[in-house]
Write a protein that holds these residues in place. Structure first.
Motif, short mmCIF file in Angstrom:
data_model
loop_
_atom_site.label_atom_id
_atom_site.label_comp_id
_atom_site.label_asym_id
_atom_site.label_seq_id
_atom_site.Cartn_x
_atom_site.Cartn_y
_atom_site.Cartn_z
N GLU A 45 0.82 -1.18 0.02
CA GLU A 45 0.12 -0.01 -0.11
C GLU A 45 0.88 1.17 0.17
N GLY A 46 2.05 1.19 0.67
CA GLY A 46 2.79 2.38 0.74
C GLY A 46 3.38 2.84 -0.46
N ILE B 30 -1.77 6.62 -1.86
CA ILE B 30 -1.20 6.60 -0.74
C ILE B 30 0.27 7.35 -0.47
N GLN B 31 0.88 7.30 -1.41
CA GLN B 31 1.99 8.20 -1.53
C GLN B 31 1.85 9.56 -1.23
N ARG C 80 0.79 10.38 2.18
CA ARG C 80 2.10 10.51 3.13
C ARG C 80 2.74 11.57 2.92
N THR D 145 4.20 7.33 8.92
CA THR D 145 4.09 5.78 9.45
C THR D 145 3.37 5.82 10.72
N ARG E 283 -1.52 7.41 9.60
CA ARG E 283 -1.88 7.08 8.33
C ARG E 283 -3.40 7.33 7.94
N GLU F 278 -5.19 3.91 3.87
CA GLU F 278 -3.94 3.22 3.99
C GLU F 278 -3.88 2.27 5.12
N ARG G 100 -3.70 -1.77 4.87
CA ARG G 100 -2.70 -2.47 5.48
C ARG G 100 -3.39 -3.62 6.11
N ALA H 290 -7.90 3.03 -3.15
CA ALA H 290 -6.96 3.51 -2.35
C ALA H 290 -7.17 4.97 -1.90
#
Length: 230
Positions: free
Chosen positions: A52-53, A58-59, A62, A73, A76, A80, A84, A110
Motif C-alpha cells: 500500500e505504501g 497513498i504516497q 504520506r 508511518t 496514516r 492506507e 494495511r 486507495a
C-alpha cells in the motif's frame, strides 16, 4: 447544510481533489457481502503488485501528512490503514452495511472515504485548521482538543468530526443503526485525483441506489466551486 474546505486548505494543498455525496434512506437491514467481496478483491489485486505504501494515492497522502508535520508511518490516512489491514489479515472490519461498503470502495480506489451521520452535525462541515478550542469525541467516549493548526472537519458548534484530516473520525457523527442521512467525503491529491474521486462517488451512488434504493446528490469540488449544499 453545507460542506466546504477553507481558503487556507486550497492555498496550502492546491492539488486537492474532493468529491462529496449526500444520501437519505439508509438503514442497517441490508446485505452488502457480495459487493464488499468484489471491491476487496480489486484492492487485493493491487496489493499483489505492490504494498500500500507504494501506491500513488497513498504516497500523495504520506507527503501531505509530512507537510502537516505528522510522521506518515505513525499517522496514516484512513485508506492506507484499511489497505494495511487487508494485506495483513485478508479482510476488512465489519461495522455497518454502509461503512462496510464505503471501506471496501475506499480500498479499491486507495482513497480515504469519510461517512458522517448528518443528524449529529450542526449547521455545516468545514475542513479547516483548528483553533485549538474545538472538542472531539473519541469512539471510547473521551473528549479531546485538536492541537492548534491541525486540519479538522469542524461544524458550527465547534466540534471536530475528524482529526488529522483523513486520519481519524469522531464517534459523535459515526454511522450507527439509527443513521438515516449521510454525507460521504472522498479526498485525494495524486496526479489523477480529480478523475478518480469522480469515479469513486459515481460508483458509490450506484451502489446506494442498488442496495438501499437511495437517490444521491454528488459533486466534485474545485477552488472555484468549493461549496456543496445539501
Amino acid at each position: 447544510m453545507r460542506f466546504e474546505h477553507a481558503d487556507t486548505i486550497w492555498r496550502d494543498f492546491p492539488e486537492l481533489a474532493p468529491a462529496v455525496l449526500y444520501a437519505e434512506g439508509i438503514r442497517p437491514d441490508v446485505s452488502v457481502d457480495a459487493r464488499v467481496a468484489e471491491f476487496s478483491a480489486t484492492a487485493a489485486g493491487r496489493l499483489e503488485g505492490s504494498p500500500e505504501g507504494e501506491l500513488p494515492e497513498i504516497q500523495a497522502w504520506r507527503r501531505t501528512f509530512g507537510r502537516m508535520g505528522l510522521k506518515p508511518t505513525q499517522y496514516r490516512c484512513a485508506s492506507e490503514s484499511l489497505l494495511r489491514r487487508l494485506r495483513k489479515e485478508g479482510s476488512l472490519p465489519r461495522i455497518h452495511p454502509l461503512i462496510d461498503l464505503c471501506n471496501a470502495v475506499s480500498v479499491a480506489y486507495a482513497i480515504p472515504v469519510a461517512v458522517f451521520d448528518v443528524e449529529h452535525v450542526t449547521d455545516f462541515l468545514e475542513v479547516r485548521h483548528s483553533r485549538g478550542d474545538e472538542t472531539y469525541l473519541t469512539f471510547s467516549g473521551e473528549t479531546e482538543h485538536p492541537a492548534p493548526g491541525e486540519v479538522i472537519f469542524a461544524d458550527g458548534a465547534g466540534r471536530a468530526h475528524a482529526r488529522r484530516w483523513t486520519n481519524r473520525q469522531s464517534g459523535l457523527s459515526a454511522v450507527r443503526d439509527t443513521t438515516r442521512s449521510v454525507l460521504v467525503v472522498a479526498e485525494a491529491l495524486h496526479e489523477t485525483a480529480a478523475r478518480d474521486v469522480a469515479r469513486l462517488v459515481e460508483t458509490l451512488a450506484g451502489e446506494l441506489d442498488a442496495v438501499w434504493g437511495a437517490a444521491s446528490k454528488t459533486a466534485v469540488l474545485t477552488p472555484s466551486a468549493r461549496r456543496f449544499s445539501f
